[in-house]
Motif scaffolding. Structure first.
Motif, PDB file in Angstrom:
ATOM      1  N   THR A  70      16.408 -33.576  48.377  1.00  0.00           N
ATOM      2  CA  THR A  70      15.699 -32.496  49.068  1.00  0.00           C
ATOM      3  C   THR A  70      14.399 -33.022  49.670  1.00  0.00           C
ATOM      4  O   THR A  70      14.072 -32.742  50.829  1.00  0.00           O
ATOM      5  CB  THR A  70      15.387 -31.359  48.062  1.00  0.00           C
ATOM      6  OG1 THR A  70      16.610 -30.923  47.475  1.00  0.00           O
ATOM      7  CG2 THR A  70      14.692 -30.202  48.736  1.00  0.00           C
ATOM      8  N   LYS A 126      26.021 -36.816  41.960  1.00  0.00           N
ATOM      9  CA  LYS A 126      26.440 -37.476  43.207  1.00  0.00           C
ATOM     10  C   LYS A 126      27.145 -38.794  42.883  1.00  0.00           C
ATOM     11  O   LYS A 126      27.025 -39.313  41.776  1.00  0.00           O
ATOM     12  CB  LYS A 126      25.223 -37.735  44.113  1.00  0.00           C
ATOM     13  CG  LYS A 126      24.400 -36.490  44.427  1.00  0.00           C
ATOM     14  CD  LYS A 126      25.066 -35.592  45.453  1.00  0.00           C
ATOM     15  CE  LYS A 126      24.536 -34.169  45.338  1.00  0.00           C
ATOM     16  NZ  LYS A 126      23.617 -33.748  46.331  1.00  0.00           N
ATOM     17  N   SER A 167      20.743 -38.604  48.152  1.00  0.00           N
ATOM     18  CA  SER A 167      20.346 -38.015  46.872  1.00  0.00           C
ATOM     19  C   SER A 167      20.929 -38.818  45.725  1.00  0.00           C
ATOM     20  O   SER A 167      22.081 -39.243  45.782  1.00  0.00           O
ATOM     21  CB  SER A 167      20.875 -36.576  46.793  1.00  0.00           C
ATOM     22  OG  SER A 167      20.834 -36.107  45.459  1.00  0.00           O
TER      23      SER A 167
HETATM   24  C1  LIG Z   1      22.616 -32.733  46.698  1.00  0.00           C
HETATM   25  C2  LIG Z   1      22.344 -32.393  48.101  1.00  0.00           C
HETATM   26  C3  LIG Z   1      21.040 -32.273  48.605  1.00  0.00           C
HETATM   27  C4  LIG Z   1      19.830 -32.286  47.720  1.00  0.00           C
HETATM   28  O1  LIG Z   1      19.665 -33.385  46.917  1.00  0.00           O
HETATM   29  P1  LIG Z   1      18.780 -33.264  45.581  1.00  0.00           P
HETATM   30  O2  LIG Z   1      18.648 -34.678  45.136  1.00  0.00           O
HETATM   31  O3  LIG Z   1      19.538 -32.419  44.630  1.00  0.00           O
HETATM   32  O4  LIG Z   1      17.482 -32.668  45.936  1.00  0.00           O
HETATM   33  C5  LIG Z   1      20.872 -32.040  49.945  1.00  0.00           C
HETATM   34  N1  LIG Z   1      21.912 -31.904  50.767  1.00  0.00           N
HETATM   35  C6  LIG Z   1      23.181 -32.001  50.325  1.00  0.00           C
HETATM   36  C7  LIG Z   1      24.309 -31.859  51.304  1.00  0.00           C
HETATM   37  C8  LIG Z   1      23.442 -32.230  48.975  1.00  0.00           C
HETATM   38  O5  LIG Z   1      24.707 -32.294  48.552  1.00  0.00           O
END
Ligand SMILES: *Cc1c(COP(=O)(O)O)cnc(C)c1O
Length: 377
Positions: free
Chosen positions: A62, A194, A189
């Motif tokens: 994010t 993930k 991320s």
């Molecule tokens: C996970 C995700 C984010 C945000 O990542 P964080 O590390 O959780 O803040 C943003 N965009 C997409 C498409 C995601 O899958």
């Protein structure tokens, strides 16, 4: 009853535990928790993995998006085209930067933003609206790249920046180029679920531009350079050294894990074919481009929520990514979208379901999952 979780991080941890403990212990001994050599090491490794000149470790995916927008100078009065069928952070960061998201519907096959609809939308804008448009933020959803040839061409022609939301797509390719290397900035991320997850929050931004890199480097530490002299108003956007060290260890195994995910995807296809379900169920779109299967999302013909319950009753974990497209989220109601504006996104939100695809998933588990879906239909 067999248990098939959506994700099983413990099994993966057990395969690399010794290495992780040894590496993190070094950080505990040094007591150097903020930035430093482990962060720099990871940045070099990720830049190389994504074929970009630079990478900058940040606090989350994010924050990667928000920092990219800040570094681009996108804010009040500006707008950014993006997909409504994504995780909230994509559009959330555009608004937090002070700008306005403009949603463009997806391609129903890939669930990624439609490049045709991007140009349709942009060319239908009044000139005042066109002038406010500063960037496109494509999302490489589920680990598959958006149509980056068309998007890059369109952005170049119209002098727009590209900020890739590659949070789900590390290692994914389009025409042999890696996610995060197409645009001006690529955002990743390391959220634990993930494909390449830390042991907490973390993220990284890739870029080929030294200007962007320098600016983000400064913005990451409250915009100060040198220390206590503030050139910009930045923030604390740092990744922890511990998280960077853990991600570095895991990165060595990423291609192996990706291969296992791709293998599982192939296997699902064989099993769904055998079960005679491919008439009813739409499997993920696959072509010669490298799809890294952060998620394995199928489209089902009917009674999606009942199916989900059925699978849950039989010990199978599933998820809906995502049940409400962003243009219909309550917090974005001021943007004035209504039901029916983004038909393909709305359809996907209602009829898709993610199945377990993690690397350690066994063939027996996959057979069981497909069996239970067949039983339901
Ligand atoms: C996970 C995700 C984010 C945000 O990542 P964080 O590390 O959780 O803040 C943003 N965009 C997409 C498409 C995601 O899958």
């Amino acid at each position: 009853m067999m248990k098939v979780p959506l994700l099983d991080l413990k099994t993966q941890y057990n395969t690399i535990k010794d290495e992780i403990l040894k590496t993190t212990a070094e950080i505990y001994e040094s007591q150097q928790f903020i930035l430093g050599p482990y962060v720099e090491k990871l940045e070099i490794e990720i830049a190389s993995y994504c074929s970009t000149k630079y990478a900058l470790g940040v606090s989350s995916g994010t924050d990667a998006l928000l920092l990219s927008l800040m570094a681009s100078g996108i804010g009040q009065g500006d707008s950014v085209i993006t997909s409504p069928f994504t995780f909230f952070a994509t559009a959330g960061s555009i608004v937090r930067a002070g700008a306005k998201p403009i949603f463009v519907d997806i391609d129903p096959n890939t669930y990624n933003i439609s490049s045709e609809k991007i140009s349709e939308k942009a060319y239908s804008m009044k000139s005042i609206e066109r002038n406010a448009l500063k960037a496109i933020m494509p999302v490489h959803l589920y680990g598959q790249c958006s149509e980056m040839d068309n998007i890059v061409e369109f952005a170049k022609k119209n002098n727009l920046l590209i900020i890739e939301d590659a949070a789900q797509a590390i290692g994914a390719e389009y025409n042999k180029k890696r996610a995060g290397s197409f645009g001006d900035l690529g955002c990743f991320s390391f959220f634990p679920s993930k494909n390449l997850g830390a042991f907490g929050d973390g993220g990284i931004i890739t870029t080929n531009s030294s200007d962007f890199y320098e600016k983000m480097h400064t913005l990451r530490v409250h915009g100060s350079h040198p220390k206590y002299y503030h050139k910009y108003i930045g923030g604390n956007f740092r990744i922890d050294a511990i998280q960077a060290a853990i991600v570095s260890v895991k990165l060595k195994y990423l291609d192996e894990w990706t291969y296992a995910r791709q293998n599982n995807a192939k296997n699902y296809k064989i099993l769904f074919d055998k079960a005679g379900l491919t008439e009813k169920i739409i499997l993920p779109f696959a072509n010669e481009n490298r799809h890294i299967y952060n998620q394995f999302v199928i489209k089902v013909p009917e009674r999606r929520d009942e199916l989900r319950k059925h699978l849950d009753n039989h010990g199978i974990g599933t998820e809906i990514y995502y049940p409400v497209p962003l243009h219909l989220q309550e917090c974005f109601s001021y943007l004035g979208y209504k039901k029916g504006d983004m038909p393909y996104s709305e359809d996907a939100a209602l009829n898709t379901i993610a199945l377990p695809i993690y690397p350690e998933l066994t063939e027996d588990m996959q057979i069981y999952v497909v069996e239970k879906i067949k039983e339901f239909y």
